[in-house]
Design a protein around this motif. Structure first.
Motif, PDB file in Angstrom:
ATOM      1  N   SER A 177       0.826  -1.210   0.000  1.00  0.00           N
ATOM      2  CA  SER A 177       0.000   0.000   0.000  1.00  0.00           C
ATOM      3  C   SER A 177       0.857   1.255   0.000  1.00  0.00           C
ATOM      4  O   SER A 177       1.885   1.311   0.684  1.00  0.00           O
ATOM      5  CB  SER A 177      -0.912   0.018   1.226  1.00  0.00           C
ATOM      6  N   PRO A 178       0.446   2.307  -0.719  1.00  0.00           N
ATOM      7  CA  PRO A 178       1.192   3.569  -0.744  1.00  0.00           C
ATOM      8  C   PRO A 178       0.944   4.381   0.519  1.00  0.00           C
ATOM      9  O   PRO A 178      -0.051   4.152   1.229  1.00  0.00           O
ATOM     10  CB  PRO A 178       0.620   4.279  -1.978  1.00  0.00           C
ATOM     11  N   PRO A 179       1.818   5.341   0.817  1.00  0.00           N
ATOM     12  CA  PRO A 179       1.665   6.128   2.055  1.00  0.00           C
ATOM     13  C   PRO A 179       0.333   6.834   2.181  1.00  0.00           C
ATOM     14  O   PRO A 179      -0.210   6.931   3.280  1.00  0.00           O
ATOM     15  CB  PRO A 179       2.823   7.136   1.968  1.00  0.00           C
ATOM     16  N   SER A 195      -2.126   5.675  -6.809  1.00  0.00           N
ATOM     17  CA  SER A 195      -2.057   4.691  -5.727  1.00  0.00           C
ATOM     18  C   SER A 195      -1.958   3.281  -6.299  1.00  0.00           C
ATOM     19  O   SER A 195      -1.192   2.443  -5.804  1.00  0.00           O
ATOM     20  CB  SER A 195      -3.286   4.817  -4.823  1.00  0.00           C
ATOM     21  N   ASP A 196      -2.724   2.997  -7.347  1.00  0.00           N
ATOM     22  CA  ASP A 196      -2.597   1.704  -8.034  1.00  0.00           C
ATOM     23  C   ASP A 196      -1.235   1.568  -8.711  1.00  0.00           C
ATOM     24  O   ASP A 196      -0.673   0.467  -8.781  1.00  0.00           O
ATOM     25  CB  ASP A 196      -3.702   1.554  -9.086  1.00  0.00           C
ATOM     26  N   VAL A 197      -0.693   2.686  -9.225  1.00  0.00           N
ATOM     27  CA  VAL A 197       0.644   2.665  -9.820  1.00  0.00           C
ATOM     28  C   VAL A 197       1.669   2.202  -8.780  1.00  0.00           C
ATOM     29  O   VAL A 197       2.541   1.371  -9.070  1.00  0.00           O
ATOM     30  CB  VAL A 197       1.014   4.061 -10.366  1.00  0.00           C
ATOM     31  N   TYR A 198       1.564   2.727  -7.575  1.00  0.00           N
ATOM     32  CA  TYR A 198       2.480   2.329  -6.497  1.00  0.00           C
ATOM     33  C   TYR A 198       2.369   0.828  -6.228  1.00  0.00           C
ATOM     34  O   TYR A 198       3.379   0.118  -6.173  1.00  0.00           O
ATOM     35  CB  TYR A 198       2.140   3.118  -5.230  1.00  0.00           C
ATOM     36  N   ILE A 210       7.303   2.374   5.050  1.00  0.00           N
ATOM     37  CA  ILE A 210       6.644   2.809   3.817  1.00  0.00           C
ATOM     38  C   ILE A 210       6.584   4.328   3.753  1.00  0.00           C
ATOM     39  O   ILE A 210       6.780   4.940   2.703  1.00  0.00           O
ATOM     40  CB  ILE A 210       5.232   2.196   3.719  1.00  0.00           C
ATOM     41  N   GLU A 211       6.332   4.966   4.886  1.00  0.00           N
ATOM     42  CA  GLU A 211       6.196   6.417   4.913  1.00  0.00           C
ATOM     43  C   GLU A 211       7.535   7.151   4.921  1.00  0.00           C
ATOM     44  O   GLU A 211       7.625   8.262   4.399  1.00  0.00           O
ATOM     45  CB  GLU A 211       5.399   6.835   6.147  1.00  0.00           C
ATOM     46  N   ARG A 212       8.593   6.525   5.472  1.00  0.00           N
ATOM     47  CA  ARG A 212       9.798   7.294   5.732  1.00  0.00           C
ATOM     48  C   ARG A 212      11.069   6.767   5.079  1.00  0.00           C
ATOM     49  O   ARG A 212      12.003   7.518   4.847  1.00  0.00           O
ATOM     50  CB  ARG A 212      10.037   7.371   7.251  1.00  0.00           C
ATOM     51  N   ALA A 236       7.362   6.361  -5.405  1.00  0.00           N
ATOM     52  CA  ALA A 236       7.730   7.584  -4.681  1.00  0.00           C
ATOM     53  C   ALA A 236       6.757   7.827  -3.538  1.00  0.00           C
ATOM     54  O   ALA A 236       5.573   7.486  -3.619  1.00  0.00           O
ATOM     55  CB  ALA A 236       7.732   8.771  -5.643  1.00  0.00           C
ATOM     56  N   LYS A 237       7.253   8.440  -2.449  1.00  0.00           N
ATOM     57  CA  LYS A 237       6.409   8.667  -1.279  1.00  0.00           C
ATOM     58  C   LYS A 237       5.226   9.565  -1.610  1.00  0.00           C
ATOM     59  O   LYS A 237       4.122   9.332  -1.127  1.00  0.00           O
ATOM     60  CB  LYS A 237       7.233   9.301  -0.152  1.00  0.00           C
TER      61      LYS A 237
END
Length: 490
Positions: free
Chosen positions: A179-181, A194-197, A229-231, A255-256
């Motif tokens: 999952s993206p941030p 988000s789906d790209v991530y 994931i976030e940092r 990318a974040k």
């Protein structure tokens, strides 16, 4: 600890003969049937009798409609029929894929760069096809990519999909490792990027043999993964045969901040085609309807986005999740971590076309209000003047040194349908509190998810009818209980 529950009884379906069980899920089982005419094997996903409330029925109907709308695509699972069995249980009939899916392969096989590129491009075409009719998948991961009898990937399980414009809301269910941030923030938001991530995270898992932010031999709890994931910059793949250009594509796609990613799945596919061309490999074609095609010249600049602009569709209510998956047991190889993210490429290469057929549906259904966790602020540069639609909420630095209590009074009771309802008390409630919970098992770490309330419903999972869970309090600033509270019910 408990073993897995007994499968439900396969229903009697006119025109089909039951063969065997394929898989168990939280709210549905998947069986192999033999169709009488035309003669073929099919996968049948059947809702459990104890999970037939209005929300689950609506989610099941949404899944059937979305899959039917997209199943003409060669890299998306094909659905043949949706109906109600004689015993009242809804079911889906889908094309059966006998070959191992990506969930099994990425943990057990060494997937070549050539094959990973080919799979990635075909999946990207499937994701772009969904986006082109206004559908976000929202749970792209290896477990939702099956393999056809001809070796093609087939994207499945659109049960928590949403229409473009709804984005990611508090009801979005997702599997944390991919999952993206922005879907893990206190107020989740998401779009095509988000789906790209998640698409890139799935390709990364194929190459690395693990989930992107999993630390081999280390702690990989849900809180650990969310924080990384976030940092944390995307770790290197640890393979000498992966060219830097391929890692750069994955790094940009993951990318974040969404504004720094590729704007579309088609752009990811073009970048992967460019890597193929640079390596001297045959360029994998794309299946994209009504898109200008340039299969013999993938070095051309990207075509106008007008060719794949999303069209408005009738709004479909999103589904409600139960728990989000956490990674399986980590591998033992150590992986270095990048100190500085790679520069973003300025341009994207072009596209082509291709072909495939279908599969079975993933058994685990996610159900509960997943609103994500922001374990700490991301150390990132948001870039110049990001648009409001590209923003996602990230709280400030987490406060340390202040204890968060563990839940008290955790207990469960069995309902008449066999479901267990667990409740607990927050001894020191604070604004923004939510609860990280999961079912305990003897096979590994629990599958964890967030809920905003002090109760959850769990189907029976063991032969002895016993269910055990754990619950942790998570504050809005990312702090959590030092130890989860655990309890069993039978």
């Amino acid at each position: 600890m408990t073993a897995r529950r007994e499968p439900s009884a396969p229903p009697t379906l006119p025109g089909y003969r039951y063969v065997r069980l394929l898989g168990l899920g939280g709210f549905a089982d998947v069986f192999l049937y033999r169709q009488d005419l035309p003669v073929r094997d099919v996968a049948v996903k059947v809702l459990l009798a104890g999970s037939l409330d209005d929300d689950v029925r609506e989610r099941f109907q949404t899944e059937a409609n979305l899959m039917a709308q997209l199943s003409h695509h060669p890299s998306i699972v094909t659905i043949h029929q949706a109906a109600i069995a004689a015993d009242g249980r809804p079911y889906l009939v889908m094309e059966y894929c006998s070959r191992p899916g990506l969930a099994q392969r990425y943990r057990t096989e060494h997937v070549s760069v050539h094959e990973a590129l080919r799979i990635g491009i075909r999946l990207a075409s499937a994701v772009e096809a969904a986006h082109s009719v206004g559908i976000l998948h929202r749970d792209i991961k290896p477990a939702n990519v099956l393999t056809t009898d001809f070796g093609w990937p087939a994207l499945t399980d659109f049960g928590i999909a949403a229409t473009v414009g709804q984005g990611g809301g508090a009801t979005v269910g997702m599997s944390i490792p991919w999952s993206p941030p922005e879907l893990l923030a206190e107020h989740p938001t998401g779009d095509e990027r988000s789906d790209v991530y998640s698409l890139a995270a799935t390709i990364y898992s194929l190459l690395a043999g693990r989930t992107p932010f999993e630390v081999p031999g280390g702690s990989n709890s849900a809180q650990d993964l969310v924080t990384r994931i976030e940092r944390t910059p995307l770790p290197q793949l640890g393979r000498q045969d992966v060219p830097p250009a391929l890692f750069a594509v994955l790094e940009r796609a993951m990318a974040k901040h969404p504004s720094r990613r590729y704007a579309s799945a088609q752009a990811v596919a073009r970048a992967l085609q460019q890597v193929e061309a640079d390596l001297g490999l045959p360029v994998t074609p794309l299946d994209l309807p009504d898109v200008p095609l340039a299969p013999d010249d993938v070095r051309q600049p990207a075509q106008s986005d007008d060719a794949t602009r999303l069209r408005p569709v009738i709004e479909v209510a999103p589904s409600t999740p139960t728990w989000a998956a956490v990674p399986e047991a980590p591998t033992s190889d150590g992986l270095p971590v990048l100190d500085v993210p790679a520069e973003e490429p300025d341009e994207e290469p072009s596209s082509g076309r291709g072909r495939t057929v279908t599969a079975i549906v993933s058994g685990v259904v996610v159900l509960a209000a997943v609103i994500g966790v922001a374990a700490a602020a991301m150390n990132r540069d948001d870039g110049p003047n990001p648009q409001p639609s590209q923003e996602f909420s990230v709280p400030g630095d987490a406060v340390v040194g202040q204890d968060v209590p563990s839940p008290t009074g955790l207990s469960g009771t069995r309902q008449s349908d066999g479901t267990f309802v667990f409740t607990w008390t927050n001894p020191q409630p604070a604004e923004g509190d939510r609860y990280l919970w999961g079912v305990l098992s003897a096979t590994g770490d629990p599958e964890l998810a967030f809920v905003p309330t002090t109760s959850v419903a769990v189907p029976p999972t063991g032969d002895d009818g016993q269910v055990c869970i754990q619950v942790t309090i998570v504050r809005a600033d990312g702090r959590s209980s030092d130890e989860p509270t655990k309890a069993c019910a039978s």
